[in-house]
Design an enzyme around this catalytic site. Sequence first.
Site, short mmCIF file in Angstrom:
data_model
loop_
_atom_site.label_atom_id
_atom_site.label_comp_id
_atom_site.label_asym_id
_atom_site.label_seq_id
_atom_site.Cartn_x
_atom_site.Cartn_y
_atom_site.Cartn_z
N ASP A 38 -1.36 7.20 4.10
CA ASP A 38 -2.01 5.89 4.10
C ASP A 38 -2.60 5.55 2.73
OD1 ASP A 38 -1.37 5.82 6.76
OD2 ASP A 38 -3.35 6.48 7.44
N CYS B 75 6.68 6.23 -3.85
CA CYS B 75 5.69 7.07 -4.52
C CYS B 75 4.83 6.17 -5.40
CB CYS B 75 6.39 8.13 -5.37
SG CYS B 75 5.24 8.99 -6.46
N CYS C 150 6.42 13.61 -3.15
CA CYS C 150 7.42 13.03 -4.04
C CYS C 150 8.33 14.12 -4.58
CB CYS C 150 6.74 12.27 -5.19
SG CYS C 150 7.94 11.53 -6.29
N CYS D 237 8.26 13.40 -9.00
CA CYS D 237 7.12 13.76 -9.86
C CYS D 237 6.21 14.80 -9.20
CB CYS D 237 6.32 12.53 -10.26
SG CYS D 237 5.33 11.86 -8.92
N ASP E 7 -4.58 -0.32 3.43
CA ASP E 7 -3.52 -0.02 4.38
C ASP E 7 -4.15 -0.03 5.76
OD1 ASP E 7 -0.81 1.00 5.12
OD2 ASP E 7 -2.03 2.65 5.87
N CYS F 201 5.33 7.37 -9.37
CA CYS F 201 6.53 7.16 -10.19
C CYS F 201 7.50 6.13 -9.60
CB CYS F 201 7.25 8.49 -10.40
SG CYS F 201 8.09 9.07 -8.92
N GLU G 167 -1.41 -6.01 3.41
CA GLU G 167 -0.03 -6.24 3.78
C GLU G 167 -0.02 -7.33 4.84
OE1 GLU G 167 3.49 -2.91 4.22
OE2 GLU G 167 1.49 -2.48 4.92
ZN LIG Z 1 6.57 10.36 -7.73
#
Ligand SMILES: [Zn+2]
Length: 372
Positions: A348, A319, A338, A341, A182, A322, A266
């Site tokens: 980052d 996330c 999150c 989860c 990142d 999950c 990216e």
């Molecule tokens: Zn999650």
Amino acid sequence: MLALKAFKYRLYPTEQQEVLLNKTFGCVRVVWNHNVEVFNKFDKNLAQQEQPLTSTLLRKKFDWMNEVSASALQQKEIDFKAFKKDYFSKTRKKKVGRPSFKHRDAVQKYRLPNQKFTLNKNTIRLEKRGKVKLVLDRPVPDDCKFMSVTVSKNLCNQFFASVLVETRIIQKPKTGKVIGLDLGIKAFLTGSDETTIKNPSYFRESQARLAKAQRHLSRKQKGSSRRKKAKLKVAQIHNNIANQRKDFIHKTTIKLVNNYDFIAIESLNVVGMVNNRKLAKSVSDASFSKFTEVLSYKAAWYGKKVVKVDRWFASSKICSCCGWKDKELKLSDRTFKCKVCGMEKNRDLNASENILKEALRVSSAIRTPSEC
Ligand SMILES: [Zn+2]
């Protein structure tokens, strides 16, 4: 694998040689500018278009052009032909603007093909210029093939020779390691295995020095010798920044290519980011696009793989454990929390993990490693 590599050396011409090199730059500029002028005269209403003079004819017309290497002039002609081909190409991807004139107060360059120069231990012999002193701080590989040399002068009046060679590249040993990166403002990069590389602080320091020198320059009277001096100072700082950046990018990319077989990044919308004024300075400091470019070609040289993930992929909002998407995540939120989860992670780091996952998903070449 055979690849082209450039080796750039500082030249130390004598005063006399300096004059002669400047003459060569001047003549090469004449060839280019003549071609540009004729090109821009194109008029579709005319049955007969004006054709540019070849460098041979230009040399007949202007006697003083014979003082410089004919090959250097021919190379410039070749460059213009290449430009023209690109300009009219129907398959080119990038937009190519109209050709522009070359000015004497910009960086100067000329190129010689391989038969017209010889690289020695402390000198380089250039056609019509003789042996020019140089510092061979990085030797060219033994079995390489010489392609061309580009002689240049920067805005600080420093001369360089960039020798282009074709050489066999030995691939780096495989490590079996993968990483997602990142690229950011806070840290230059955050890796999915928790490696971080900071933005070197000297970029900021040089920027401050540059701003000061520019203010200084703006107060000097036009045409004065003090202005000339201040201008040189600005050019020197620019030069320093460019060198620091080159060095930083070189070191960072080689480290990555040494350590990892698969690198996910990216594809950035750098233009969009730079338009956002608050981010602009840091982004241009960090020079992501240059980094991506260098990383990609080095990986190709050394048998490693760089995979770019679509920039619309919301790497920081998902996330990494999950897959839940936090649509309300703000740029100022440094931690990803999150709500499904319960994972809490540095923003980052979470993004880099997502980038890696996505790259592995789109790239069929490598198996997906175990999930978190
Ligand atoms: Zn999650």
